[in-house]
Design a protein around this motif. Structure first.
Motif, PDB file in Angstrom:
ATOM      1  N   ALA A  66       0.867  -1.172   0.000  1.00  0.00           N
ATOM      2  CA  ALA A  66       0.000   0.000   0.000  1.00  0.00           C
ATOM      3  C   ALA A  66       0.908   1.227   0.000  1.00  0.00           C
ATOM      4  O   ALA A  66       1.430   1.635   1.039  1.00  0.00           O
ATOM      5  N   ILE A  67       1.117   1.783  -1.176  1.00  0.00           N
ATOM      6  CA  ILE A  67       2.136   2.830  -1.341  1.00  0.00           C
ATOM      7  C   ILE A  67       1.810   4.056  -0.499  1.00  0.00           C
ATOM      8  O   ILE A  67       2.671   4.601   0.212  1.00  0.00           O
ATOM      9  N   GLY A  68       0.549   4.523  -0.585  1.00  0.00           N
ATOM     10  CA  GLY A  68       0.196   5.730   0.147  1.00  0.00           C
ATOM     11  C   GLY A  68       0.399   5.585   1.639  1.00  0.00           C
ATOM     12  O   GLY A  68       0.996   6.453   2.281  1.00  0.00           O
ATOM     13  N   ALA A  69      -0.088   4.479   2.215  1.00  0.00           N
ATOM     14  CA  ALA A  69       0.047   4.267   3.656  1.00  0.00           C
ATOM     15  C   ALA A  69       1.507   4.109   4.062  1.00  0.00           C
ATOM     16  O   ALA A  69       1.923   4.589   5.119  1.00  0.00           O
ATOM     17  N   THR A  70       2.311   3.444   3.217  1.00  0.00           N
ATOM     18  CA  THR A  70       3.727   3.254   3.520  1.00  0.00           C
ATOM     19  C   THR A  70       4.457   4.597   3.556  1.00  0.00           C
ATOM     20  O   THR A  70       5.238   4.876   4.479  1.00  0.00           O
ATOM     21  N   LEU A  71       4.217   5.434   2.555  1.00  0.00           N
ATOM     22  CA  LEU A  71       4.890   6.741   2.513  1.00  0.00           C
ATOM     23  C   LEU A  71       4.419   7.655   3.638  1.00  0.00           C
ATOM     24  O   LEU A  71       5.210   8.410   4.217  1.00  0.00           O
ATOM     25  N   ARG A  72       3.130   7.573   3.951  1.00  0.00           N
ATOM     26  CA  ARG A  72       2.633   8.406   5.056  1.00  0.00           C
ATOM     27  C   ARG A  72       3.275   7.995   6.366  1.00  0.00           C
ATOM     28  O   ARG A  72       3.618   8.844   7.210  1.00  0.00           O
TER      29      ARG A  72
END
Length: 631
Positions: A414-420
């Motif tokens: 989950a790219i968004g959650a990982t970067l956040r």
């Protein structure tokens, strides 16, 4: 291109070659669906087309294949670059591709290096102004089919994810191949293919020998073989380029347009796209032949490519076109007005004769007409198996993303959650294993619907077999719509037969049922034993089974000599119940004297029991309570 089999060297398959060349002349036709058996040059022809297409102008390095006069909004390469002649893009869409790979996604490298949101173009961007090729397109997952339908309708790919809002042109020629044994296409995607071609291996031994001779020669020396066909390839490329230039000048008059609409109405084509594609294909045929006027011959050839796959009314009606009727309609249109009445009378006589011939081919027990297809829902979700639409599946690899959870070893990041998670720590943006998140998707899986059909002599009473076949065909319609696998066991006489091994082709199941004879005794225990053996050979995790048994339960043929067939049937039903196989029993018994054996069998199976009359109700929506482990 020297490693690709030359298009000009393909033996036979005239209709296939014509269809592909027409899409090269006018890409707006919408592409070609190539159906046929294995080893009939479907993939070879599709890949070979790209080598003879006239080049297109594009800026080197452009990931969106922008046209010189129409730059994509997110493209920076084309702003300062100079267009050059380039090969037409040929992009293969793998069956296992993810939505991110197809649509495009956040450029992770740019995000990690500087924190900027940048777009990583997908396969649809690469295929713009070119060919998008899908081998075994009927096996493409539903979520990718939905993507293709949206983009094909708009000609634009819009991406809204991970904080990105990007749109870019995505107009491509869709070329798909398929083997009908693996199941059919969804009607919406089928209609998106402008043309369809049925291919088969040649029956002439000299032609088959030439196919082998050329293929062996190509495999022995690809470059040398291509060099021998260089002149033919260049001549074909020049012909296609000339046809592209001539196409805008090709005329199709109002009388021919009226004839197009007349053909679509007469062949009961629902989609207006057929009229449009028939118009475009007829003009492309004239341009390919170097003419500026469309003729009835062009229209006839175009109709054979455009109409067959758009005439389907139900899942089990095979596509096709009555060639004699097509010729009659074109001949009537060519007659002077004073002779039209007589022509109509002749056509009516021929149609009446066809209808009469159909009634003469009587089947002892044809399927009885019924109403709306009943719907069977499986109550509890199962582990994810084959893609389908019946059973809810947790932790599906594809489907709608519902949440993200921390996971140091994710299978789908989950790219968004990982970067956040990384950004919340402050300072430099550095992603550690502790920041990784797994994307959790909610999907649906297919079932293996195992139909067990009683074809014994008792089913002949009061035409019960006709009603039974009608009921099974309704249930097959439901299986078709849910993209299930199906298998059919029939029992009559002294034993049971696996009429159809597990397959996604419900058309084959329908064909087998229509031809199923009726007569003999009722070997019910043999059928249940065969069901157990079939399930043992099937991976229940990949295809959760659902048993549909249609019988009156009057077992009278035992497995063991001197055995009691009814007790054997109950014992085998209990074994199936122990395997936690969800089941449904359709009681085919009718009349005043009823033994109720089917209901007793349903109790042993732990299944619901319905009568044929209840099953034929239009409003039926039955929920089967699964007994799968963990449900």
């Amino acid at each position: 291109m020297s490693t690709i089999f030359p298009f000009s060297a393909i033996v036979g398959q005239a209709q296939l070659r014509t269809a592909l060349m027409l899409c090269a002349v006018d890409p707006s036709i919408g592409g070609v669906l190539i159906r046929g058996d294995k080893g009939t040059a479907k993939s070879t022809a599709a890949r070979a087309l790209a080598a003879v297409l006239p080049p297109v102008a594009r800026v080197p390095g452009c990931a969106f294949n922008c046209a010189p006069d129409h730059r994509a909004e997110p493209c920076d390469i084309c702003r300062d670059g100079t267009p050059q002649a380039s090969d037409v893009p040929f992009v293969t869409l793998p069956l296992g591709a993810t939505e991110d790979r197809v649509l495009g996604s956040l450029d992770i490298a740019s995000a990690l290096q500087g924190g900027a949101r940048a777009f990583q173009p997908g396969l649809l961007a690469s295929a713009h102004r070119g060919l998008l090729y899908i081998d075994e397109v009927n096996l493409l997952a539903d979520h990718l089919v939905d993507v293709l339908l949206d983009v094909a309708a708009m000609g634009v790919n819009s991406v809204q994810r991970e904080g990105l809002s990007i749109s870019h042109p995505a107009r491509f020629t869709l070329v798909g191949t398929m083997n009908l044994e693996e199941g059919d296409l969804r009607p919406q995607l089928l209609d998106r293919f402008g043309l369809m071609v049925e291919v088969a291996a040649p029956r002439d031994k000299a032609e088959r020998a030439e196919v082998v001779r050329r293929r062996i020669g190509f495999e022995a020396d690809p470059a040398g073989f291509a060099a021998k066909w260089h002149d033919e390839q260049e001549a074909l490329r020049a012909r296609l380029a000339a046809a592209q230039r001539l196409l805008p000048d090709v005329r199709l008059d109002d009388a021919m347009l009226d004839l197009i609409s007349h053909l679509c109405c007469e062949f009961d084509v629902a989609s207006l796209r057929a009229d449009i594609v028939l118009h475009k294909t007829s003009r492309a045929l004239a341009a390919l032949d170097g003419r500026q006027e469309v003729t009835p011959a062009d229209l006839r050839t175009a109709a054979q490519l455009v109409l067959p796959h758009r005439r389907r009314r139900k899942p089990f009606e095979q596509p096709g076109l009555d060639q004699d009727r097509l010729d009659d309609l074109l001949r009537q249109a060519a007659q002077p007005p004073q002779r039209a009445e007589g022509g109509d009378g002749d056509a009516q006589d021929e149609n009446d004769g066809d209808a009469g011939a159909g009634h003469e081919e009587e089947q002892v027990f044809a399927a009885a007409a019924s109403g709306q297809a009943p719907r069977i829902d499986v109550a509890a979700g199962a582990a994810y198996g084959a893609a389908g639409r019946r059973s809810a599946a947790a932790q599906a690899p594809r489907g709608q993303a519902v949440r993200a959870v921390p996971d140091e070893q994710p299978t789908s990041i989950a790219i968004g959650a990982t970067l956040r998670s990384a950004a919340l720590r402050g300072g430099d943006l550095r992603v550690t294993r502790a920041d990784l998140h797994q994307q959790v998707r909610a999907g649906t899986s297919a079932n293996l619907i195992l139909f067990v059909v009683d074809a014994s002599g008792s089913m002949a009473a009061q035409s019960r077999m006709a009603a039974l076949k009608g009921a099974v065909l309704d249930l097959l319609t439901d299986a078709y719509q849910r993209r299930d696998h199906v298998a059919v066991v029939a029992f009559r006489g002294q034993g049971a037969e696996l009429l159809l091994a597990p397959t996604r082709s419900v058309d084959l199941a329908e064909q087998g049922l229509r031809e199923l004879p009726t007569g003999g005794r009722t070997p019910l225990p043999h059928a249940l034993q065969l069901v157990l053996e079939t399930l043992q050979r099937t991976d229940a995790a990949a295809l959760p089974p659902l048993l549909v048994l249609l019988t009156d339960g009057r077992a009278n043929v035992a497995l063991a000599e001197g055995g009691d067939p009814w007790r054997e049937a109950l014992a085998l039903a209990e074994q199936l119940a122990a395997r936690r196989v969800p089941a449904l029993v359709i009681d085919t018994e009718n009349g005043y004297l009823r033994l109720g054996r089917a209901a007793q069998l349903a109790t042993a199976l732990g299944a619901d029991c319905l009568t044929l009359e209840e099953l034929s109700a239009d409003s039926l929506a039955l929920t089967v309570r699964t007994r799968l482990a963990g449900a």
